[in-house]
Design a protein around this motif. Structure first.
Motif, PDB file in Angstrom:
ATOM      1  N   GLY A  78       0.846  -1.134   0.032  1.00  0.00           N
ATOM      2  CA  GLY A  78      -0.135  -0.047   0.096  1.00  0.00           C
ATOM      3  C   GLY A  78       0.758   1.065   0.082  1.00  0.00           C
ATOM      4  N   ARG A  79       0.350   2.066   0.882  1.00  0.00           N
ATOM      5  CA  ARG A  79       0.995   3.547   0.722  1.00  0.00           C
ATOM      6  C   ARG A  79       2.236   3.619   1.119  1.00  0.00           C
ATOM      7  N   ARG A  80       3.096   4.749   0.982  1.00  0.00           N
ATOM      8  CA  ARG A  80       4.483   4.860   1.662  1.00  0.00           C
ATOM      9  C   ARG A  80       4.180   5.619   2.820  1.00  0.00           C
ATOM     10  N   TYR A  81       5.077   5.407   3.700  1.00  0.00           N
ATOM     11  CA  TYR A  81       5.096   6.068   4.981  1.00  0.00           C
ATOM     12  C   TYR A  81       6.440   7.000   4.797  1.00  0.00           C
ATOM     13  N   ASP A  82       6.174   8.131   4.297  1.00  0.00           N
ATOM     14  CA  ASP A  82       7.107   9.130   3.941  1.00  0.00           C
ATOM     15  C   ASP A  82       8.063   9.545   5.248  1.00  0.00           C
ATOM     16  N   ASP A  83       7.305   9.842   6.424  1.00  0.00           N
ATOM     17  CA  ASP A  83       8.050  10.577   7.509  1.00  0.00           C
ATOM     18  C   ASP A  83       8.686   9.299   8.264  1.00  0.00           C
ATOM     19  N   TRP A  84       8.838   8.215   7.942  1.00  0.00           N
ATOM     20  CA  TRP A  84       9.359   7.031   8.696  1.00  0.00           C
ATOM     21  C   TRP A  84      10.827   7.240   8.350  1.00  0.00           C
ATOM     22  N   ARG A  85      11.916   6.826   9.408  1.00  0.00           N
ATOM     23  CA  ARG A  85      13.362   6.798   9.209  1.00  0.00           C
ATOM     24  C   ARG A  85      13.810   5.931  10.222  1.00  0.00           C
ATOM     25  N   PHE A  86      14.846   4.998   9.805  1.00  0.00           N
ATOM     26  CA  PHE A  86      15.748   4.493  10.749  1.00  0.00           C
ATOM     27  C   PHE A  86      16.832   5.256  11.351  1.00  0.00           C
ATOM     28  N   GLY A  87      16.949   5.201  12.722  1.00  0.00           N
ATOM     29  CA  GLY A  87      18.120   5.735  13.249  1.00  0.00           C
ATOM     30  C   GLY A  87      19.362   5.607  12.876  1.00  0.00           C
ATOM     31  N   ASP A  88      20.456   5.995  13.141  1.00  0.00           N
ATOM     32  CA  ASP A  88      21.812   5.868  12.778  1.00  0.00           C
ATOM     33  C   ASP A  88      22.430   4.485  12.923  1.00  0.00           C
ATOM     34  N   GLU A  89      22.197   3.836  14.092  1.00  0.00           N
ATOM     35  CA  GLU A  89      22.631   2.571  14.134  1.00  0.00           C
ATOM     36  C   GLU A  89      21.686   1.464  13.653  1.00  0.00           C
ATOM     37  N   ASP A  90      20.409   1.787  13.623  1.00  0.00           N
ATOM     38  CA  ASP A  90      19.618   0.989  12.806  1.00  0.00           C
ATOM     39  C   ASP A  90      19.889   0.963  11.370  1.00  0.00           C
ATOM     40  N   SER A  91      20.311   2.075  10.987  1.00  0.00           N
ATOM     41  CA  SER A  91      20.809   1.938   9.467  1.00  0.00           C
ATOM     42  C   SER A  91      21.713   1.113   9.086  1.00  0.00           C
ATOM     43  N   LYS A  92      22.729   1.111   9.865  1.00  0.00           N
ATOM     44  CA  LYS A  92      23.920   0.161   9.621  1.00  0.00           C
ATOM     45  C   LYS A  92      23.569  -1.169   9.904  1.00  0.00           C
ATOM     46  N   LEU A  93      22.602  -1.521  10.702  1.00  0.00           N
ATOM     47  CA  LEU A  93      22.013  -3.035  10.664  1.00  0.00           C
ATOM     48  C   LEU A  93      21.289  -3.397   9.467  1.00  0.00           C
ATOM     49  N   VAL A  94      20.269  -2.469   8.858  1.00  0.00           N
ATOM     50  CA  VAL A  94      19.485  -2.739   7.749  1.00  0.00           C
ATOM     51  C   VAL A  94      20.645  -2.736   6.765  1.00  0.00           C
ATOM     52  N   ARG A  95      21.639  -2.075   6.329  1.00  0.00           N
ATOM     53  CA  ARG A  95      22.573  -2.159   5.230  1.00  0.00           C
ATOM     54  C   ARG A  95      23.377  -3.411   5.228  1.00  0.00           C
ATOM     55  N   ARG A  96      23.714  -3.989   6.697  1.00  0.00           N
ATOM     56  CA  ARG A  96      24.323  -5.280   6.606  1.00  0.00           C
ATOM     57  C   ARG A  96      23.474  -6.263   6.211  1.00  0.00           C
ATOM     58  N   MET A  97      22.128  -6.142   6.610  1.00  0.00           N
ATOM     59  CA  MET A  97      21.044  -7.317   6.167  1.00  0.00           C
ATOM     60  C   MET A  97      21.005  -7.437   4.593  1.00  0.00           C
ATOM     61  N   ILE A  98      21.198  -6.086   3.921  1.00  0.00           N
ATOM     62  CA  ILE A  98      20.755  -5.801   2.664  1.00  0.00           C
ATOM     63  C   ILE A  98      22.044  -6.637   2.118  1.00  0.00           C
ATOM     64  N   ASP A  99      23.136  -6.121   2.471  1.00  0.00           N
ATOM     65  CA  ASP A  99      24.505  -6.671   1.648  1.00  0.00           C
ATOM     66  C   ASP A  99      24.518  -8.142   1.898  1.00  0.00           C
ATOM     67  N   GLU A 100      24.218  -8.854   3.065  1.00  0.00           N
ATOM     68  CA  GLU A 100      24.127 -10.142   3.121  1.00  0.00           C
ATOM     69  C   GLU A 100      23.241 -10.898   2.248  1.00  0.00           C
ATOM     70  N   ASP A 101      22.066 -10.171   2.136  1.00  0.00           N
ATOM     71  CA  ASP A 101      21.220 -10.855   1.067  1.00  0.00           C
ATOM     72  C   ASP A 101      21.758 -10.740  -0.415  1.00  0.00           C
ATOM     73  N   LYS A 102      22.365  -9.717  -0.692  1.00  0.00           N
ATOM     74  CA  LYS A 102      23.066  -9.728  -2.110  1.00  0.00           C
ATOM     75  C   LYS A 102      24.135 -10.781  -2.189  1.00  0.00           C
ATOM     76  N   LYS A 103      24.655 -11.153  -1.133  1.00  0.00           N
ATOM     77  CA  LYS A 103      25.990 -12.274  -1.133  1.00  0.00           C
ATOM     78  C   LYS A 103      25.241 -13.487  -1.499  1.00  0.00           C
ATOM     79  N   LYS A 104      23.987 -13.792  -1.347  1.00  0.00           N
ATOM     80  CA  LYS A 104      23.310 -15.059  -1.420  1.00  0.00           C
ATOM     81  C   LYS A 104      23.165 -15.592  -2.815  1.00  0.00           C
ATOM     82  N   PRO A 105      23.558 -16.747  -2.830  1.00  0.00           N
ATOM     83  CA  PRO A 105      23.276 -17.333  -4.375  1.00  0.00           C
ATOM     84  C   PRO A 105      21.874 -17.389  -4.573  1.00  0.00           C
ATOM     85  N   ARG A 106      21.580 -16.913  -5.992  1.00  0.00           N
ATOM     86  CA  ARG A 106      20.202 -16.932  -6.214  1.00  0.00           C
ATOM     87  C   ARG A 106      19.813 -18.441  -7.046  1.00  0.00           C
ATOM     88  N   LYS A 107      18.745 -18.716  -6.798  1.00  0.00           N
ATOM     89  CA  LYS A 107      18.048 -20.008  -7.304  1.00  0.00           C
ATOM     90  C   LYS A 107      17.560 -19.744  -8.581  1.00  0.00           C
TER      91      LYS A 107
END
Length: 107
Positions: A78-107
């Motif tokens: 549905g709609r976007r939540y434009d006023d939502w933001r991750f804090g600085d430390e949480d942004s690093k955690l999310v970035r790490r999760m995204i990077d790990e997902d990119k490294k996974k082999p695709r089926k």
């Protein structure tokens, strides 16, 4: 294979199918890749990852990330939540999760 969108921008969105907010991290054709956000410590007997600060500025309750990147069709979001933001430390955690997902082999 579907083309990736050049104009894609990561965003917080409501997933209507699971009735939870999500952080959409990628788009491939009609499919979004996302990380779920919840108030629950556990989901389906799996521990969620605690966030230091709730990304919703209007909510002071504890927030958690689902521990994996998931996929769902665009029509389920549905709609976007434009006023939502991750804090600085949480942004690093999310970035790490995204990077790990990119490294996974695709089926």
């Amino acid at each position: 294979m579907a083309k990736k969108s050049k104009n894609f921008r990561r965003s917080f969105r409501k997933n209507k199918r699971i009735n939870h907010p999500t952080y959409v991290i990628d788009r491939n054709g009609n499919v979004y890749k996302y990380i779920g956000i919840t108030h629950s410590r556990k989901t389906k007997d799996e521990n969620n990852i605690p966030l230091r600060k709730n990304p919703n500025p209007k909510d002071n309750r504890s927030a958690y990330l689902r521990p994996r990147v998931e996929k769902d069709e665009m029509k389920n979001f549905g709609r976007r939540y434009d006023d939502w933001r991750f804090g600085d430390e949480d942004s690093k955690l999310v970035r790490r999760m995204i990077d790990e997902d990119k490294k996974k082999p695709r089926k």
